[in-house]
Design a protein around this motif. Sequence first.
Motif, PDB file in Angstrom:
ATOM      1  N   TYR A  31      40.936  39.789  35.128  1.00 39.34           N
ATOM      2  CA  TYR A  31      40.430  40.751  35.092  1.00 39.34           C
ATOM      3  C   TYR A  31      38.688  40.163  34.797  1.00 39.34           C
ATOM      4  O   TYR A  31      38.362  39.698  34.848  1.00 39.34           O
ATOM      5  CB  TYR A  31      40.240  41.320  33.670  1.00 39.34           C
ATOM      6  N   GLY A  54      41.461  45.744  36.301  1.00 38.51           N
ATOM      7  CA  GLY A  54      42.813  45.429  34.923  1.00 38.51           C
ATOM      8  C   GLY A  54      42.416  46.296  33.396  1.00 38.51           C
ATOM      9  O   GLY A  54      42.806  46.429  32.772  1.00 38.51           O
ATOM     10  N   GLY A  55      40.765  47.415  33.106  1.00 40.53           N
ATOM     11  CA  GLY A  55      40.436  47.369  32.342  1.00 40.53           C
ATOM     12  C   GLY A  55      40.668  48.892  32.004  1.00 40.53           C
ATOM     13  O   GLY A  55      40.180  49.377  31.411  1.00 40.53           O
TER      14      GLY A  55
END
Length: 126
Positions: A31, A54-55
Amino acid sequence: QVQLVESGGGSVQAGGSLRLSCAVSGYIGSYYTMAWFRQAPGKEREAVAVISIGGGFTDYADIVKGRFIISQDNAKNTLFLQMNSLKPEDTGIYSCAAVSGIERTRRFVAGRYNYWGQGTQVTVSS
């Protein structure tokens, strides 16, 4: 070794569009957070757009909201900045930056990022 390489800058008239690309090589993390910054002559570097890989979030500086779009192509390890309705004040050197992890609090702080590209010039004429 992480490398970021920008492309897509150039000269355009006010009201026009450009799309910047940032090719990413090397491993940043599972991430990570990426951003586009710009610096105009005689001015401090400022963040214009941020995306978490990824966040699940993106964010923009007020001065570009509604005009710029940040996106990424995971398959090609490329970050993009679509810039529309360009203004002369958008002129500057645009750089992409990255930091491992999901950075929310200091996402607009240049010092938080530890990987940087060399920058690409954007010139908007009136």
